[in-house]
Design a protein around this motif. Structure first.
Motif, PDB file in Angstrom:
ATOM      1  N   ASP A   1       0.487  -1.020   0.098  1.00 11.84           N
ATOM      2  CA  ASP A   1       0.654  -0.034   0.339  1.00 11.84           C
ATOM      3  C   ASP A   1       1.251   1.189   0.138  1.00 11.84           C
ATOM      4  N   TRP A   2       2.174   1.410   0.609  1.00  8.52           N
ATOM      5  CA  TRP A   2       2.510   3.124   1.125  1.00  8.52           C
ATOM      6  C   TRP A   2       2.351   2.960  -0.452  1.00  8.52           C
ATOM      7  N   GLU A   3       4.088   2.251  -1.203  1.00  4.77           N
ATOM      8  CA  GLU A   3       4.336   2.277  -2.683  1.00  4.77           C
ATOM      9  C   GLU A   3       2.953   2.653  -3.448  1.00  4.77           C
ATOM     10  N   ILE A   4       2.104   2.148  -3.266  1.00  3.72           N
ATOM     11  CA  ILE A   4       0.654   2.780  -4.330  1.00  3.72           C
ATOM     12  C   ILE A   4       0.503   4.114  -4.186  1.00  3.72           C
ATOM     13  N   LEU A   5       0.932   4.433  -2.532  1.00  2.00           N
ATOM     14  CA  LEU A   5       0.393   5.628  -2.323  1.00  2.00           C
ATOM     15  C   LEU A   5       1.832   6.901  -2.602  1.00  2.00           C
ATOM     16  N   ILE A   6       3.020   6.661  -2.879  1.00  2.00           N
ATOM     17  CA  ILE A   6       4.010   7.248  -2.577  1.00  2.00           C
ATOM     18  C   ILE A   6       3.926   7.483  -4.283  1.00  2.00           C
ATOM     19  N   GLU A   7       3.331   6.812  -5.118  1.00  2.00           N
ATOM     20  CA  GLU A   7       3.129   6.934  -6.479  1.00  2.00           C
ATOM     21  C   GLU A   7       1.591   8.035  -6.578  1.00  2.00           C
TER      22      GLU A   7
ATOM     23  N   PRO B   1       9.403  11.903  -1.260  1.00  2.00           N
ATOM     24  CA  PRO B   1      10.053  11.734  -0.812  1.00  2.00           C
ATOM     25  C   PRO B   1      10.066  10.165  -1.659  1.00  2.00           C
ATOM     26  N   GLN B   2      11.376   9.376  -2.075  1.00  2.00           N
ATOM     27  CA  GLN B   2      11.397   8.571  -2.639  1.00  2.00           C
ATOM     28  C   GLN B   2      11.771   7.013  -1.375  1.00  2.00           C
ATOM     29  N   TYR B   3      10.705   6.957  -0.165  1.00  2.00           N
ATOM     30  CA  TYR B   3      11.397   5.773   0.579  1.00  2.00           C
ATOM     31  C   TYR B   3      11.712   4.787   0.184  1.00  2.00           C
ATOM     32  N   ARG B   4      12.464   4.414   1.094  1.00  2.00           N
ATOM     33  CA  ARG B   4      13.297   2.938  -0.053  1.00  2.00           C
ATOM     34  C   ARG B   4      12.276   1.959   0.785  1.00  2.00           C
ATOM     35  N   ASN B   5      11.882   1.804   1.837  1.00  2.00           N
ATOM     36  CA  ASN B   5      11.455   0.843   3.043  1.00  2.00           C
ATOM     37  C   ASN B   5      10.098   1.601   4.291  1.00  2.00           C
ATOM     38  N   PRO B   6       9.452   0.563   4.574  1.00  2.00           N
ATOM     39  CA  PRO B   6       8.638   1.172   5.780  1.00  2.00           C
ATOM     40  C   PRO B   6       9.461   1.928   5.996  1.00  2.00           C
ATOM     41  N   GLY B   7      11.295   1.105   6.829  1.00  2.00           N
ATOM     42  CA  GLY B   7      11.687   1.691   7.791  1.00  2.00           C
ATOM     43  C   GLY B   7      11.966   3.112   7.832  1.00  2.00           C
ATOM     44  N   GLU B   8      11.838   3.617   6.503  1.00  2.00           N
ATOM     45  CA  GLU B   8      12.831   5.040   6.595  1.00  2.00           C
ATOM     46  C   GLU B   8      11.614   5.789   6.690  1.00  2.00           C
ATOM     47  N   ILE B   9      10.148   5.465   5.919  1.00  2.00           N
ATOM     48  CA  ILE B   9       8.544   5.814   6.626  1.00  2.00           C
ATOM     49  C   ILE B   9       8.937   6.196   7.831  1.00  2.00           C
ATOM     50  N   TYR B  10       8.821   5.839   8.588  1.00  2.00           N
ATOM     51  CA  TYR B  10       8.260   4.953  10.670  1.00  2.00           C
ATOM     52  C   TYR B  10       9.644   6.075  11.340  1.00  2.00           C
ATOM     53  N   ALA B  11      10.757   6.724  10.474  1.00  2.00           N
ATOM     54  CA  ALA B  11      11.863   7.160  10.962  1.00  2.00           C
ATOM     55  C   ALA B  11      11.417   9.138  10.884  1.00  2.00           C
TER      56      ALA B  11
END
Ligand code: MGD
Ligand code: MGD
Ligand code: MO
Length: 554
Positions: A327-333, A343-353
């Motif tokens: 879902d997070w990838e779809i939302l970014i696009e 930002p093109q977060y690479r993984n959910p960890g970056e979003i959490y940070a």
């Protein structure tokens, strides 16, 4: 009233408690693991008080079952509070040190006498009195509640009344006590924490607050972030009235889950643009112009946060099929396609940070740290060396002082009358899950509970001349659905109960969309219905046979 929207205490503390006050929670069916902890406590000698209009399975284990009429909790709880005052069992020291508003509350209680409470709730006065005394005189006494409390037009008043009891007895900031809303979905707590709410940005920072809007706006490079949005109930009504032109529905089957769905369905027929981000087709995707395929939990990385504020890692086990994506990838696009350079977060960890950097409550939590902490971290967790919080409000409420709230008793929005003489309440069974898009694909769960049914008291069955196992039509002012009759001593005369899971006979074709004044939550737990026998020749399996299949041996 205390300063945090979550369980004050932790699930592992339940087994050490000395009293459980379970109100409006069918714990065995909806939170089976928590119910097991409750039974462990029970076997240790802890008292169990269950307040529920139905004789739910947990009530079989209870010392007292307060079998109140649906929608009368405010009266029950304030009568309990009055007993506690009259018997001099309030915690004066806690009240003086840690609360505001006590004199007004105390004064307001005078109208909630035991005699009147018995009339309004139908619960014997002696039971109310006993429950109040036990609750007030037990130090480790925890309140556990769910939708029987919140899904009413006076849901917020119910919660206020419960929190008043907790404050007046000082059962806050104590291990194995407190006030514990049991959350519904595996990550509904996490979704709220992350700001999936019309009134909060991440970390329960209020969208109303200008400083908060500026802080997030700056972090996201958009100037000032917007203020509060519409709540779910307001949105659905706006769809019905043609005031919403486009809607993006992600992980909800609104047509089966929202109250008064016939009206909503009319609205969806006219909506200009509907996007569903889903893992399966459901009732709502029928009306979608675009369906974006999401990956399921086992196909993606991230965290879940459960009822006791515990953040835990979930890891990808299998690849998503076809074009499905997390879902997070779809939302970014989506955001980028709409012109915002997310930002093109690479993984959910970056979003959490990012979230943790903007939310003091989660500042000490990161995916790296969670990877080293198999049991997860409970917020508030404010720094790298903070072990997290098992129970909250140690040494006083987080917001400084607990705020007593006076409430008045208001009946439910739609009461029974001659045309619709029965009270309908709706909810869950152990073997199906909410919209049941996931569980009804499984032969095992369907064998246990595969078809819509209605719990009916034998006295009412006699009045209507229907038999156990027969099919009937249930009608309300808003619609009608078919169900199999299960003759059950579980409901009181005059009350019927139906599960919400069955799309072809959705309970929400009947329910009332009158919403709570503060939260907008629909009154799923009380509406007026009538029953029309369908005059079948041969009933299917009897209710007793069905119950034998459903009731686990515990
Ligand atoms: N097996 C299973 N488990 C689930 C779910 C599921 O679909 N299936 N769904 C999950 C979700 S999203 C949620 S939110 C939770 C919900 O968990 P619960 O809230 O426990 O589930 P409900 O079936 O809605 O039951 C609420 C209880 O409130 C009682 N009740 C109804 N009206 C009143 C009233 O006026 N006063 C009082 N005191 N009680 C009342 C009902 O009789 C019922 O026992 O369950 C979660 N767990
Ligand atoms: N009558 C009545 N109605 C009720 C209630 C009641 O007690 N009575 N309870 C209410 C409550 S508390 C709740 S929580 C709602 C629940 O209602 P819903 O939220 O509609 O039900 P769910 O089955 O939890 O899931 C909704 C959808 O999410 C999809 N889904 C699952 N995982 C994912 C994922 O990872 N990504 C995406 N994009 N989609 C996914 C599922 O396929 C499903 O279609 O119902 C409410 N409606
Ligand atoms: Mo829920």
């Amino acid at each position: 009233m205390f300063g945090a929207g979550a369980m004050t205490n932790s699930i592992p503390e339940i087994r050490d408690t000395d009293l459980m006050f379970v109100i409006g929670s069918n714990t065995t069916e909806a939170h089976p693991i928590i119910a097991m902890e409750m039974k462990v406590a029970r076997q240790r000698g802890a008292k169990l008080i269950v307040a529920d209009p139905r004789r739910i399975w947990l009530a079989e284990h209870a010392d007292i079952h307060l079998q109140l009429r649906p929608g009368t909790d405010v009266f029950l709880l304030n009568a309990m509070a009055k007993v506690i005052v009259d018997e001099n069992l309030v915690d004066q020291e806690f009240i003086a040190k840690h609360t505001d508003g006590w004199p007004a509350l105390r004064e307001n209680l005078s109208k909630f006498t035991l005699e009147k409470a018995e009339q309004v709730t139908g619960v014997p006065a002696a039971d109310i009195r006993q429950a109040a005394i036990w609750y007030a005189t037990t130090r480790k006494a925890g309140v556990y509640y769910t939708l029987g409390i919140t899904e009413h037009t006076h849901g917020t008043d119910n919660v206020y009344s419960l929190a008043n009891l907790v404050l007046m007895t000082g059962h806050l900031g104590v291990r194995s006590a407190g006030m514990n809303p049991l959350r519904g979905q595996n990550n509904v707590q996490g979704a709220n924490d992350a700001g999936a709410s019309p009134v909060f940005y991440p970390g329960y920072q209020r969208a109303q607050d200008e400083d908060v809007r500026r802080k997030f706006g700056e972090a996201w490079g958009i100037g000032e972030a917007p203020g509060p949005g519409l709540n779910l109930n307001q949105m659905m009504k706006a769809v019905e009235h043609g005031e919403i032109k486009a809607m993006y529905v992600m992980g909800e089957d609104i047509l089966i889950s929202e109250p008064n769905c016939n009206a909503l369905e009319e609205g969806l027929k006219n909506i200009e643009f509907l996007v569903c981000q889903e893992i399966f087709h459901n009732m709502t995707t029928e009306y979608a112009h675009v369906v974006l395929p999401g990956a399921v939990f086992a196909e993606k990385d991230g965290v879940f946060t459960n009822s006791d504020r515990r953040v835990q890692r979930v890891r990808k086990a299998v690849n998503p099929p076809g074009e499905a994506r997390p879902d997070w990838e779809i939302l970014i696009e989506m955001a980028r396609a709409c012109g915002y350079q997310m930002p093109q977060y690479r993984n959910p960890g970056e979003i959490y940070a990012e979230m943790a950097s903007l939310s003091p409550k989660f500042a000490g939590i990161s995916h790296e740290r969670l990877d080293r902490t198999p049991w997860g971290l409970q917020w508030p967790c404010v720094s790298e060396d903070d072990p997290g919080s098992d129970y909250l409000h140690k040494g006083g409420p987080l917001i400084g002082k607990g705020l007593f709230q006076t409430v008045e008793y208001r009946p439910s929005a739609e009461l029974p009358d001659d045309a619709y003489p029965l009270v309908l309440s709706t909810g869950r069974v152990l073997y199906q899950y909410n919209a049941a898009t996931q569980t009804r694909r499984d032969a095992g769960t369907n064998a246990k509970a595969g078809e819509n049914f209605i719990e009916l008291h034998p006295d009412d069955a006699k009045k209507y001349g229907v038999q156990d196992g027969e099919h009937v039509k249930i009608v309300s002012r808003r619609g009608g659905v078919k169900a199999q009759v299960w003759l059950s001593g579980r409901v009181q005369p005059g009350c019927v109960w139906m599960p919400m899971h069955f799309a072809e006979a959705a309970a929400n074709r009947l329910t009332n969309d009158a919403g709570d004044a503060v939260t907008g939550t629909g009154e799923y737990k009380v509406c007026a219905v009538n029953l029309l026998p369908l005059k079948e020749k041969k009933p299917a399996a009897s209710g007793a046979e069905l119950e034998a299949v459903r009731h686990p041996q515990d």
